[in-house]
Design a protein around this motif. Sequence first.
Motif, short mmCIF file in Angstrom:
data_model
loop_
_atom_site.label_atom_id
_atom_site.label_comp_id
_atom_site.label_asym_id
_atom_site.label_seq_id
_atom_site.Cartn_x
_atom_site.Cartn_y
_atom_site.Cartn_z
N THR A 24 -5.85 -8.00 3.31
CA THR A 24 -5.27 -6.69 2.98
C THR A 24 -3.95 -6.90 2.24
O THR A 24 -3.19 -7.81 2.57
N ILE A 25 -3.68 -6.04 1.27
CA ILE A 25 -2.37 -5.99 0.63
C ILE A 25 -1.75 -4.65 0.99
O ILE A 25 -2.34 -3.60 0.74
N SER A 26 -0.56 -4.69 1.59
CA SER A 26 0.09 -3.49 2.10
C SER A 26 1.45 -3.32 1.43
O SER A 26 2.26 -4.25 1.42
N PHE A 27 1.70 -2.13 0.90
CA PHE A 27 2.91 -1.88 0.12
C PHE A 27 3.96 -1.16 0.95
O PHE A 27 3.64 -0.27 1.74
N ASN A 28 5.21 -1.51 0.71
CA ASN A 28 6.33 -0.85 1.35
C ASN A 28 6.58 0.50 0.68
O ASN A 28 6.17 0.71 -0.47
N PRO A 29 7.28 1.40 1.38
CA PRO A 29 7.63 2.68 0.74
C PRO A 29 8.37 2.44 -0.56
O PRO A 29 9.18 1.52 -0.66
N PRO A 30 8.11 3.26 -1.59
CA PRO A 30 8.73 3.04 -2.89
C PRO A 30 10.23 3.28 -2.87
O PRO A 30 10.76 3.97 -2.01
N GLY A 31 10.89 2.71 -3.84
CA GLY A 31 12.34 2.87 -3.96
C GLY A 31 12.82 2.22 -5.23
O GLY A 31 12.06 2.07 -6.19
N THR A 32 14.07 1.78 -5.24
CA THR A 32 14.62 1.18 -6.45
C THR A 32 14.34 -0.31 -6.55
O THR A 32 14.44 -0.89 -7.62
N THR A 33 13.96 -0.95 -5.44
CA THR A 33 13.76 -2.41 -5.46
C THR A 33 12.30 -2.80 -5.57
O THR A 33 11.98 -3.90 -5.99
N TRP A 34 11.36 -1.91 -5.19
CA TRP A 34 9.94 -2.20 -5.25
C TRP A 34 9.65 -3.58 -4.66
O TRP A 34 9.24 -4.50 -5.37
#
Length: 334
Positions: free
Chosen positions: A237-247
């Motif tokens: 699985t690839i899980s993404f963090n909440p978006p923001g300025t640093t991605w």
Amino acid sequence: AACDIIPERAEASAKRFGIPNYYKNVYELLEKCDFDIAIDAASIPAHHEINMAVLKAGKHLITQKPAALTVEDMDLQIETAKKAGVKFSSVPIHMIRPDIKMALQMIKDGAIGEVTSVKCTSAHGGPEYFQYRDVDPSWFYEPGAGAMYDMGVHALHQVTGIMGPAKRVCCLAATSIKERMVRSGKFDGKIIKADKIPDNYFVMLDFENDKIGFVDTGYCQKATRNMPLEIYGTDGTISFNPPGTTWPNPKVYIDSLERGIRGWIEPASWVERRPAVFNHCSCLTGLIDAIEKDKQPVLSPEHARHVIEIMCAIPKSIETGSFVELKTTFEPVK
């Protein structure tokens, strides 16, 4: 130059950012100002008229989402850009985000096996709740705008950008909050009637070959701890963090029988240097690169057209309670 149909806003932006000229509409801008690239950041219903004027004038274009409200209008924009010999880029920016580019490379390298499904959430509590505004947000709840065109477009771009063109779509929707109050800015306390269009959507996408996608979108999530995007494969699985300025780099779950590994890892960037700054203006860099190298922008209008077709098919799916076949396609990012 800056341009706004409310001249006071154009003047204020020009003063704030040191812009030498400002104009009251796109036609005055095109008549009096010599420029190469326009960025259409107007309200959703105005995009098609502005985009057509810019493209017919032979200017390169970046348009906010969605570029049009119908597939037919998007066809016109694409054809006009081709005839004028200009480059045309349509946001959202997701397919040039460093974290998504990293995920696509990991998928290509087989890190999580064969991708089977993608799940994406793009929602908040509503424009009257989520952001400080000095402009009346009531228009978001009128036909031709709404949560699908404002928020769903983000999730649909991500899911189709990862999986490729969808073959059919089905949707369950509701108008969950029929009256809303503006919670900030000049219109703080104003009551908005929000009963004309849905504000809560669950969307299912069929990509054929046993690959599926799910989109959760709307204006009914004041807060969440849900991961905004996850990609599921046969080996992880690839899980993404909440978006923001640093991605930040996504987290990856690996199930490798050959290596005796099963668990979460935090991958490092090693193949391509991450940009020092990445934000919603980075699409301009991508368009300039496409102009200089005479190639298709990554944020292609054909991808935007496919997402528009999905959004246009959703009301029919809601009405009939069934899947709707899709016809458009695009070339996914490689």
